[in-house]
Every structure is written in C-alpha cells, then in structure tokens.
Design an enzyme around this catalytic site. Sequence first.
Site, PDB file in Angstrom:
ATOM      1  N   LYS A 110       6.055  44.055  27.992  1.00 25.37           N
ATOM      2  CA  LYS A 110       6.918  44.969  27.237  1.00 25.37           C
ATOM      3  C   LYS A 110       6.232  46.314  27.028  1.00 25.37           C
ATOM      4  O   LYS A 110       6.866  47.363  27.148  1.00 25.37           O
ATOM      5  CB  LYS A 110       7.313  44.348  25.897  1.00 25.37           C
ATOM      6  CG  LYS A 110       8.375  43.271  26.082  1.00 25.37           C
ATOM      7  CD  LYS A 110       8.759  42.638  24.770  1.00 25.37           C
ATOM      8  CE  LYS A 110       9.830  41.573  25.005  1.00 25.37           C
ATOM      9  NZ  LYS A 110       9.998  40.699  23.851  1.00 25.37           N
ATOM     10  N   LYS A 189      13.575  40.657  38.107  1.00 25.80           N
ATOM     11  CA  LYS A 189      14.181  39.801  37.088  1.00 25.80           C
ATOM     12  C   LYS A 189      15.342  40.540  36.407  1.00 25.80           C
ATOM     13  O   LYS A 189      15.200  41.704  36.042  1.00 25.80           O
ATOM     14  CB  LYS A 189      13.106  39.454  36.036  1.00 25.80           C
ATOM     15  CG  LYS A 189      13.652  38.643  34.873  1.00 25.80           C
ATOM     16  CD  LYS A 189      12.675  38.545  33.715  1.00 25.80           C
ATOM     17  CE  LYS A 189      13.464  38.316  32.434  1.00 25.80           C
ATOM     18  NZ  LYS A 189      12.687  38.131  31.237  1.00 25.80           N
ATOM     19  N   LYS A 192      17.913  43.212  30.328  1.00 26.84           N
ATOM     20  CA  LYS A 192      18.567  44.328  29.647  1.00 26.84           C
ATOM     21  C   LYS A 192      17.752  45.603  29.814  1.00 26.84           C
ATOM     22  O   LYS A 192      18.281  46.681  30.010  1.00 26.84           O
ATOM     23  CB  LYS A 192      18.672  44.029  28.140  1.00 26.84           C
ATOM     24  CG  LYS A 192      19.682  42.964  27.823  1.00 26.84           C
ATOM     25  CD  LYS A 192      19.533  42.431  26.396  1.00 26.84           C
ATOM     26  CE  LYS A 192      18.965  41.043  26.384  1.00 26.84           C
ATOM     27  NZ  LYS A 192      19.192  40.269  25.166  1.00 26.84           N
TER      28      LYS A 192
HETATM   29  P1  AMP Z   1      16.224  37.599  25.781  1.00 26.52           P
HETATM   30  O1  AMP Z   1      17.247  38.470  26.392  1.00 26.52           O
HETATM   31  O2  AMP Z   1      14.843  38.025  26.147  1.00 26.52           O
HETATM   32  O3  AMP Z   1      16.432  37.327  24.332  1.00 26.52           O
HETATM   33  O4  AMP Z   1      16.408  36.202  26.538  1.00 26.52           O
HETATM   34  C1  AMP Z   1      17.241  35.184  26.075  1.00 26.52           C
HETATM   35  C2  AMP Z   1      17.082  33.953  26.932  1.00 26.52           C
HETATM   36  O5  AMP Z   1      17.557  34.212  28.259  1.00 26.52           O
HETATM   37  C3  AMP Z   1      15.636  33.484  27.095  1.00 26.52           C
HETATM   38  O6  AMP Z   1      15.577  32.069  27.020  1.00 26.52           O
HETATM   39  C4  AMP Z   1      15.246  33.979  28.458  1.00 26.52           C
HETATM   40  O7  AMP Z   1      14.281  33.147  29.050  1.00 26.52           O
HETATM   41  C5  AMP Z   1      16.556  33.906  29.215  1.00 26.52           C
HETATM   42  N1  AMP Z   1      16.586  34.907  30.280  1.00 26.52           N
HETATM   43  C6  AMP Z   1      16.636  36.250  30.129  1.00 26.52           C
HETATM   44  N2  AMP Z   1      16.667  36.879  31.326  1.00 26.52           N
HETATM   45  C7  AMP Z   1      16.623  35.905  32.277  1.00 26.52           C
HETATM   46  C8  AMP Z   1      16.657  35.894  33.710  1.00 26.52           C
HETATM   47  N3  AMP Z   1      16.725  37.017  34.420  1.00 26.52           N
HETATM   48  N4  AMP Z   1      16.593  34.699  34.342  1.00 26.52           N
HETATM   49  C9  AMP Z   1      16.539  33.544  33.632  1.00 26.52           C
HETATM   50  N5  AMP Z   1      16.531  33.484  32.289  1.00 26.52           N
HETATM   51  C10 AMP Z   1      16.576  34.638  31.600  1.00 26.52           C
END
Ligand code: AMP
Length: 319
Positions: A110, A189, A192
Amino acid sequence: MRILSGIQPSGVLHIGNYFGMMRAAIALQAEGEAFYFVADYHALTSLQNPKAMRENSHRVALDFLACGLDPDRAALFRQSDVPQVTELAWILGTVTPFSRLELAHSYKDKVARGVAASAGLFTYPVLMAADILIYDSDVVPVGKDQKQHIEITRDIATRINETFGEVFKLPEPRIQSSTETVPGLDGQKMSKSYGNTIDIFGEEKETRKRIMSIVTDSTPVEAPKNPDTSSIVQLYSLFATEAEVAAMKKRFVAGGTGYGDFKKQLFSALWDYFAPMRARRAEILAEPSYVDEVLARGAERANAIADRVMSRVRAAVGL
Ligand code: AMP
Ligand code: TRP
C-alpha cells in the site's frame, strides 16, 4: 462453527471481491453462525472523505445483500458499530512484535502505491486480529492476499494465550483454491486502487466498455492465440462451465477470431451471471430502510458477543 469476514468500503465492490471472498462467505452462511462486516475503521487508512465513507459503507452492505447474503442467517454490520474492537486492538498491540508488522506485505504494497504510511496503516493487521478474535471466530473466508493477516492473527492469539492463559481460539483461514487472484483489465490483480476493476453492479454500457478495454497483445485476428496467458480466458472461466471454457480455448488456438469477439462473449457470460443479483438489488432498493434495518440488527448481534469476549479479555489481563 462461527464464520467471520470483513470487506473495506474503500470503493465499489468488484468481481475480484466477489470471487475472492463474497461468494465463499455467502456459501458458508448455511454452515454456521456467520458475521460479516463493513470494515470502515480499516478503510479510514485510505479514505478520508466522510460523505464517500457513508455512501460506500451503505453500498457495500446493499451489494453484499443483493449477492445473496441472508440477514436472517448472517449478521451484517458496520465495524464501527462495535467500537469495543478498538479496545481489543490496543490490548493485542501490546503483545505484537513491531518486527512482525514490519514484515506485512500489505503495508509495503500500500505504501508503494502511495497510501500514506500512517501508524494506523502500520497497525492495520492488529485491528484485523481484534476483528477476528472478538467474535471467537473459527473460520475466516478471505482472498489469498489476506492470508498473511490471518497468520498474524493466529500469532497474536497464541502470544496472548501464552502470556495470560487460554483466552482465544485460533481461527482458520478459508481460502478457496479455485479463487486465485482475479486479474483486472490490465492483467494485474483487480483492485479498487489500480482503477482496473469490473464492478459487480456496474451500468451495462460502462461494464461492456470496460471489458472491451481489457489489455491484450497485438496478435492479428487470423493468428493462433495463447489461451493460457490471457486474462479474457481467466475471467471467462469464472462465469462459464468447463466445456464452455474448453471451447473458447480451442478457438484461441485455432486462430481466426479476434480478441474483440472473445471479449463480447465474456461480457455476455458476466452479464447473465449477475442477472438474478441485479434483480434482487432492485427489490432491496425499492425498500429504502431495508439496509439500515439489517445493519442495526447485525450490530446488535455482534455487540452481544463482543461484550462477552471483552469481559473475558479484561479479566484475563487484569483490567
Ligand atoms: P478489500 O477490497 O481489500 O477489502 O478486499 C475484500 C476481499 O476481497 C478480501 O478478502 C480480498 O482478499 C478479496 N479480493 C480483493 N481483490 C481481489 C482479487 N483481485 N482477487 C481475489 N480476491 C480479491
Ligand atoms: N483487511 C481485509 C481486506 O482488506 C478486510 C478486513 C478487515 C477483514 N478486518 C477483517 C477480513 C477481518 C477478514 C476478517 O480485505
């Protein structure tokens, strides 16, 4: 079995969130007592706009419900509606080695992407450990990128247990092997913060446009293409049957079909896949107070458990 997971309201939910975490979380709600929350305290490390925070938090809850979260089975709540979790984070922080946090990938990633290196961002895994431990969670469904955070949680819980006696259960991550990291439009990956997402509930025109903008190499239409390195195939396999994926791969190898055609096929598979969820979302939107009521009920259930665990923790450490 108690199942817990959280998702940050730092933006709008995308298909990486869906296949990485939400789908497994929704499937697990039938297997035990599930607690899912909108991680707004965590999102403060990157989102410092109160209006966006409020709107996104509400929207994450709405989208999660539309995707099939059943509020009669799973408690859905805002992290900040259980402020005891920040007290637990403080207590956990006192046994967490600084050096363990210095090794966290997500902090380094990050900061490398330009998020301010605040103390809050650095101690993010400690708050996440508190989220998990305050509900005596057994299973935590998350995407692969969160695995290290669960390891840190287990490590912190072990230190507390060794220092103060058996206070915490050790949670298990549940990382589905079929959900490797979902690639974004640029092949990195999907995230957002990379601006390479396909949103679960994006507008039709915008979603089509985004899919058509998936980055490909410049192999000409007639030439054979490599299906194994293509994010079009990788994304398509999330929505299509094995036979459909095999058919697409065959057409890649045969040549004669341009990437544009494959992208159109991907769009239509994706659009059909989420159709029932779009319909459910429209129903929820027709009932303006529904989401707030669900969140209030969820917070009540979460608070009851958090209060019990916190009394146990305070007694154990002598507060
Ligand atoms: P976050 O947006 O970081 O709060 O992610 C929420 C959940 O989505 C977490 O469990 C992440 O591991 C999963 N996640 C986010 N982006 C990806 C991605 N590109 N592929 C797989 N899992 C994802
Ligand atoms: N850090 C997680 C993410 O970015 C969100 C989260 C916060 C979480 N607390 C949690 C996930 C507790 C599971 C359990 O995706």
